[in-house]
Design a protein around this motif. Sequence first.
Motif, mmCIF file in Angstrom:
data_model
loop_
_atom_site.group_PDB
_atom_site.id
_atom_site.type_symbol
_atom_site.label_atom_id
_atom_site.label_comp_id
_atom_site.label_asym_id
_atom_site.label_seq_id
_atom_site.Cartn_x
_atom_site.Cartn_y
_atom_site.Cartn_z
ATOM 1 N N MET A 283 0.814 -1.206 0.000
ATOM 2 C CA MET A 283 0.000 0.000 0.000
ATOM 3 C C MET A 283 0.853 1.264 0.000
ATOM 4 S SD MET A 283 -3.508 -0.795 0.534
ATOM 5 C CE MET A 283 -3.195 -1.456 -1.110
ATOM 6 N N ARG A 284 1.974 1.219 0.719
ATOM 7 C CA ARG A 284 2.797 2.419 0.905
ATOM 8 C C ARG A 284 3.753 2.699 -0.245
ATOM 9 N NH1 ARG A 284 4.802 1.349 7.154
ATOM 10 N NH2 ARG A 284 2.868 2.003 8.207
ATOM 11 N N GLU A 285 4.292 1.624 -0.858
ATOM 12 C CA GLU A 285 5.486 1.819 -1.689
ATOM 13 C C GLU A 285 5.355 1.390 -3.148
ATOM 14 O OE1 GLU A 285 8.932 0.064 0.112
ATOM 15 O OE2 GLU A 285 8.472 0.839 2.117
ATOM 16 N N CYS A 286 4.207 0.853 -3.552
ATOM 17 C CA CYS A 286 4.186 0.174 -4.853
ATOM 18 C C CYS A 286 3.369 0.858 -5.947
ATOM 19 C CB CYS A 286 3.703 -1.263 -4.661
ATOM 20 S SG CYS A 286 4.953 -2.296 -3.872
ATOM 21 N N ASP A 287 3.080 2.136 -5.814
ATOM 22 C CA ASP A 287 2.365 2.827 -6.889
ATOM 23 C C ASP A 287 3.122 2.724 -8.210
ATOM 24 O OD1 ASP A 287 0.586 3.487 -4.907
ATOM 25 O OD2 ASP A 287 0.744 5.666 -5.170
ATOM 26 N N ASP A 288 4.444 2.883 -8.168
ATOM 27 C CA ASP A 288 5.240 2.807 -9.399
ATOM 28 C C ASP A 288 5.235 1.395 -9.980
ATOM 29 O OD1 ASP A 288 5.833 5.473 -9.180
ATOM 30 O OD2 ASP A 288 7.850 5.176 -8.361
ATOM 31 N N GLU A 289 5.245 0.375 -9.117
ATOM 32 C CA GLU A 289 5.198 -1.010 -9.599
ATOM 33 C C GLU A 289 3.858 -1.293 -10.284
ATOM 34 O OE1 GLU A 289 7.368 -3.410 -9.708
ATOM 35 O OE2 GLU A 289 9.020 -2.449 -8.641
#
Length: 393
Positions: A283-289
């Motif tokens: 939820m915190r870190e994977c927008d780019d993925e």
Amino acid sequence: MNYDKVIAPAAAAMRPSGIRKFFDLASEMEGCISLGVGEPDFKTPWCIRDAGIRSLEKGRTRYTANAGLKELRCEIAAYMQRRFGLEYADPLHEILVTVGGSEAIDMAIRSLVAPGDEVIIPEPCFVCYQPITTLTGGVPVPVPLKAENEFRLTAGELKAAITPRTKLLVLPFPCNPTGAVMEKEHLEAIAQVLRGTGIMVLSDEIYAELNYGAERHVSIASLPGMAERTIVVNGFSKAFAMTGWRLGFACGPAPVMKIMTKLHQNCIMCAPTTSQYAAVVAMRECDDEIERMRREYDVRRRLLVKRFNGMGMDCFEPKGAFYVFPSIQRTGLSSAEFCEKLLYSQKVAVVPGTAFGDSGEGFVRVSYAYSVAHLTEALDRIERFLKELGVHG
């Protein structure tokens, strides 16, 4: 022992799966190429895997709260606001973490539907809605969607299906198997029909991040007056490539979520602990993925639409999920016949549209959760098969 007399009547609610038949045949056939599986071919992003590993190293192997880790529910609320503009100000009472999106669907239907209640289910659609409705004693009301409407539910179709016994509308968009989406203007027309009624909405948005149109995915829960009557189901399997982690969630009005949580508590206890700690990082870190995978899916989507239309299989442009739903009507074969003949002739497995409801007749579902090389070889074989049948672009 006469097992016909001891097996629960619930077994009768489960219609045979056309998906499983072709999966099984393909798995036994050497050299077969499958385009049937609805599962990302990407590995779970490393930062998510690493978070799961760290949670195990720290000995976090006990039950969590029934509704899920507090930290995860708060992150889900932040994610839903950031990505889709949905406001869940009380995540500890408005969000439930489940064992996949499928459990969230099950809990929602069982919490809302009493015997005799009618559930409107647009079809073709994911296979679980109708059996779960039947298991609760509810009455499924299929609404056949039309290719000329790009398999969207229209306000007129919804109005025609509503009766005094209608309790729930399922909105399965972006859609498995068609790839159809409902844009804001279409959802507003649906919302206008529902306002002033007692009908609830189950909005299955598991493919919400896989939207290829000019606008981002819009949830019906974001429209005026709709959050109070909508259960939004989402999860980690598709957008985060976490199918095996078995983690989903539901968001909705606190009174409904309270009942869903009680059911979940008695049936499941809690979702997998390791998966929940990993999901906090997702939820915190994977927008780019998410965006990286979405771009790759989009390349494949455009390849399939172009090739199918070029070889004479009319295929509307799906704007969501990772499926195309081409017509096979020019072949003169039924969907099941087409899939079986293709499998034995060219060793390519696709799924008959009828696996997703009777209105899927004349179509097949093709997944593009595969590499471009895999897809290209399968498309070349399908084109050879069509030429054998005398169908040309």
